[in-house]
Design a protein around this motif. Sequence first.
Motif, PDB file in Angstrom:
ATOM      1  N   HIS A  55     -63.359 -68.766  21.208  1.00  0.00           N
ATOM      2  CA  HIS A  55     -64.061 -68.962  22.472  1.00  0.00           C
ATOM      3  C   HIS A  55     -65.163 -70.003  22.270  1.00  0.00           C
ATOM      4  CE1 HIS A  55     -66.442 -68.140  26.045  1.00  0.00           C
ATOM      5  NE2 HIS A  55     -65.481 -67.318  26.500  1.00  0.00           N
ATOM      6  N   GLN A  75     -53.824 -66.813  30.604  1.00  0.00           N
ATOM      7  CA  GLN A  75     -55.021 -66.916  29.761  1.00  0.00           C
ATOM      8  C   GLN A  75     -55.805 -65.605  29.797  1.00  0.00           C
ATOM      9  OE1 GLN A  75     -57.572 -70.602  29.403  1.00  0.00           O
ATOM     10  NE2 GLN A  75     -58.979 -69.319  30.581  1.00  0.00           N
ATOM     11  N   VAL A 107     -59.605 -60.549  38.143  1.00  0.00           N
ATOM     12  CA  VAL A 107     -59.757 -61.826  37.435  1.00  0.00           C
ATOM     13  C   VAL A 107     -61.227 -61.978  37.076  1.00  0.00           C
ATOM     14  CG1 VAL A 107     -59.527 -64.333  37.590  1.00  0.00           C
ATOM     15  CG2 VAL A 107     -57.803 -62.830  38.647  1.00  0.00           C
ATOM     16  N   GLY A 108     -61.507 -62.160  35.781  1.00  0.00           N
ATOM     17  CA  GLY A 108     -62.891 -62.228  35.312  1.00  0.00           C
ATOM     18  C   GLY A 108     -63.252 -63.593  34.777  1.00  0.00           C
ATOM     19  N   ASN A 109     -64.564 -63.755  34.595  1.00  0.00           N
ATOM     20  CA  ASN A 109     -65.084 -64.975  33.987  1.00  0.00           C
ATOM     21  C   ASN A 109     -66.011 -64.548  32.864  1.00  0.00           C
ATOM     22  OD1 ASN A 109     -66.984 -67.315  33.550  1.00  0.00           O
ATOM     23  ND2 ASN A 109     -65.595 -68.234  35.066  1.00  0.00           N
ATOM     24  N   ARG A 111     -68.196 -65.629  29.773  1.00  0.00           N
ATOM     25  CA  ARG A 111     -68.883 -66.749  29.118  1.00  0.00           C
ATOM     26  C   ARG A 111     -68.292 -68.093  29.542  1.00  0.00           C
ATOM     27  NH1 ARG A 111     -71.723 -65.485  24.329  1.00  0.00           N
ATOM     28  NH2 ARG A 111     -72.619 -63.399  24.554  1.00  0.00           N
ATOM     29  N   GLY A 112     -68.008 -68.213  30.841  1.00  0.00           N
ATOM     30  CA  GLY A 112     -67.526 -69.483  31.356  1.00  0.00           C
ATOM     31  C   GLY A 112     -66.047 -69.716  31.243  1.00  0.00           C
ATOM     32  N   VAL A 113     -65.292 -68.763  30.715  1.00  0.00           N
ATOM     33  CA  VAL A 113     -63.839 -68.906  30.573  1.00  0.00           C
ATOM     34  C   VAL A 113     -63.151 -67.837  31.412  1.00  0.00           C
ATOM     35  CG1 VAL A 113     -61.892 -68.884  28.979  1.00  0.00           C
ATOM     36  CG2 VAL A 113     -64.062 -69.870  28.253  1.00  0.00           C
ATOM     37  N   GLU A 114     -62.203 -68.281  32.231  1.00  0.00           N
ATOM     38  CA  GLU A 114     -61.480 -67.351  33.096  1.00  0.00           C
ATOM     39  C   GLU A 114     -60.539 -66.479  32.271  1.00  0.00           C
ATOM     40  OE1 GLU A 114     -59.675 -67.992  37.379  1.00  0.00           O
ATOM     41  OE2 GLU A 114     -58.209 -68.616  35.855  1.00  0.00           O
ATOM     42  N   SER A 115     -60.494 -65.157  32.643  1.00  0.00           N
ATOM     43  CA  SER A 115     -59.603 -64.206  31.979  1.00  0.00           C
ATOM     44  C   SER A 115     -58.781 -63.493  33.037  1.00  0.00           C
ATOM     45  CB  SER A 115     -60.408 -63.180  31.168  1.00  0.00           C
ATOM     46  OG  SER A 115     -59.536 -62.281  30.501  1.00  0.00           O
ATOM     47  N   ARG A 116     -57.451 -63.590  32.895  1.00  0.00           N
ATOM     48  CA  ARG A 116     -56.560 -63.060  33.917  1.00  0.00           C
ATOM     49  C   ARG A 116     -55.768 -61.863  33.388  1.00  0.00           C
ATOM     50  NH1 ARG A 116     -56.521 -66.388  38.165  1.00  0.00           N
ATOM     51  NH2 ARG A 116     -54.697 -65.315  39.051  1.00  0.00           N
TER      52      ARG A 116
END
Length: 807
Positions: A55, A75, A107-109, A111-116
């Motif tokens: 990350h 992702q 759908v989350g974010n 530390r600035g990275v999208e997580s699906r």
Amino acid sequence: MKFTLSWLKEHLETDATLDEICTRLTEIGLEVEEVDDKAAFKPFVIARVVSAEKHPQADRLKVLMVDTGSGAPVQVVCGAPNARAGLVGAFAAPGTYVPGIDVTLAVGNIRGVESRGMMCSEKEMQISDNHDGIIDLPDDAPVGQSYAAYAHLDDPVIEINLTPNRPDCTSIHGIARDLAASGLGTLKTRAAPSFAVEGETPVKLTLDLDDPKLCPGFSLRLVRGVRNGPSPRWMQQRLTAIGLRPINALVDITNYMTFDQGRPMHVFDAAKVTGNLTVRRAREGETVLALDQREYKLGPNNVVISDEDGIESIGGIMGGEHSGCDENTVDVLIESALWDPMNIAKSGRSLGIITDARYRFERGVDPEYMVPGLERTTELVLDLCGGTPARAEVVGYKGYEPKVVDFPYSEVRRLTGLEVSTEESNAILARLGFTVSGSGERVSVAVPSWRPDVDGKADLVEEVMRIHGVDNIKPAPLESHAAVNGRILTTLQIRTRAAKRALASRGMLEAVTWSFIPEDQAKLFGGGSASLKLANPIAAEMSDMRPSLLPGLLTAAQRNADKGYGDVAIFEVSGTYENDRPDGQRRVAGGIRRGTASLAGGGRMWSNAVKGGGKPVDVFDAKADALAVIEACGLPMGNIQIEQGGPEWYHPGRSGTIKMGPKVVLGYFGEFHPLTLEALDVSGALCGFEVYLDAMAEPKKKATRTKPALELSPFQAVKRDFAFVVDKTVESGAIIKAATGADRKLVTGVNVFDIFEGASVGEGKKSVAIEVQIQPVERTLTDEDFEALTQKIVASVAKFTGGVLRS
């Protein structure tokens, strides 16, 4: 009682669907309470991690690209230490509910990275408590397929509501036997365990009991050289599915046997047992640290298993921590015993211990399976833990003598209305394990060892009925009789219903309160005697049988007030207890009103004020309620007497006693003493009453139940007012009684309409004004008649109260 569908099918050969099995269980008396079809696990799929990159904003997180088998990789941000490229695990997409953490994904974010989505751990899937990393599956696991199906997490769980009289169905094998008897499949029979034994069990057992029924049999076997690690995944999954926590192989085997065969087992670490074992009564004051980490103080009513150092187990209920098996156990003693159901129930309740073993032993286990259960458990231990078994030590068991019940086939028709042939009845009983002998219309039926609930012919009729099908009973009206049916309910039952209806019609709500109350409350209301103390209260504050309904009603009203419902009018018609004899139980109608909950209406509303409501309740509200109960019970109201004052929990100046004649007390009413309310931690405007329904005399029997003809006088009723000066201590009721008794034929009603106190009537005096209703019956009264009646009334009041006409 819970079990999984696959577990059931290990005992039952059937092609029936889940719905068909659940329907049949309910039809044969094993009511299905809940079915968990494991739909929550359906969204989870098997996925492969294509890549795992660090990350950019967090050292401990990785950005994964996950192939879910349904298109382009997804992702996912993951913090698991074992996350890596090539790992195959369980994936949950956004919108999936994750049961282990009670979260629905979105759908989350991070530390600035999208997580699906999420790659799940075993804890998140409720497989185990392991959450050190995500699930790591073999490389050949089918990507895109259901993870629940792959890991056998989609096995439905069925829960049945088991009645206490069916100990045979506390096992999955017993449930399967019932289903097979009903025609839904074939019962599977396992081959008897077979293994070689070496030597004797060195630990000997002694039954040191004054009553052999306390432990009718005990079997014990030593297995040397076991390896006690985790139990296999299939066993852990089944135990977890029914709500049990896997511990280790030896303990899990005993739990498995408890549900699989209905045979509670126990294992001792042989290295921790000193000398031989003795089954005996506990000595007064002995203690044991049990497997639940709690120390229990025992007494002679508890049966224990002890070695030379002390108690190792509470027989049939729970083992001791000292001799428990752990990962260091090498030699294990396996126990299979029989215990007295009544003693187990009393011991378990007195100690406050609820276990699966107690649940079965207090209902009765199959005595004939004591030794086979030991053999089957030994087989599982050898299969899962290895080791070398010794020869079993069996003490005390004298075999099972079947109960034989005389069974006339005609009882089926008489008790159920079903037409069941003798051949079908015999077949049903045989499939359930009963042995039928004889011929003709009456046969002898031997009861199997696993059915301690069957005692008589009615029990056999029930077995035939439930397997043949309760739904086959056709509805039929009751037979009519040529004469009018006699009364069914007793007088007390009729009055109980009448009292409830009368109070409900006065705007009161029925409450059901505990029959057990704290000791200080019992003493406050005239109880608290030693004979009414519970030997084993369900809670420390519920120690005494209630002497009155009022404590429960008052505290219930206060709980309502604490939650914002201050205007409460509640009643209860139930039992109170004066002593522990049958005649010490009273049937009482009691009620309380709080705040402004009067008959006219509660609350500060204009409509209530117009009707006279919205005022704090007082003694007269309670009096009206009490008299309404008495009137509804059919007592002649003209004979009712009211005296001032009541028991000490009432306000001395705002309470009354209701009597029928000079001796029979029908009840009390009034506002409550401030000290009583303070002791109960209750506040507010409160009044209440209690009426003793069992104190009311039986109504006189009449020659006919037909109501007499209505007789109305054709002459006009007349009202006359009188004002009498009496001492302040004279009750208004005495004046009413005296005026009514002056001429019972003509005087049909007397009401008080004014009371006056002042200097004009003299010190220590008061003026009571009454209205007397006069109803001529035979002719119109003349002035002379009225004058004569007036003199009678004045004379009667003067005689009984000392009152004189006010000038």
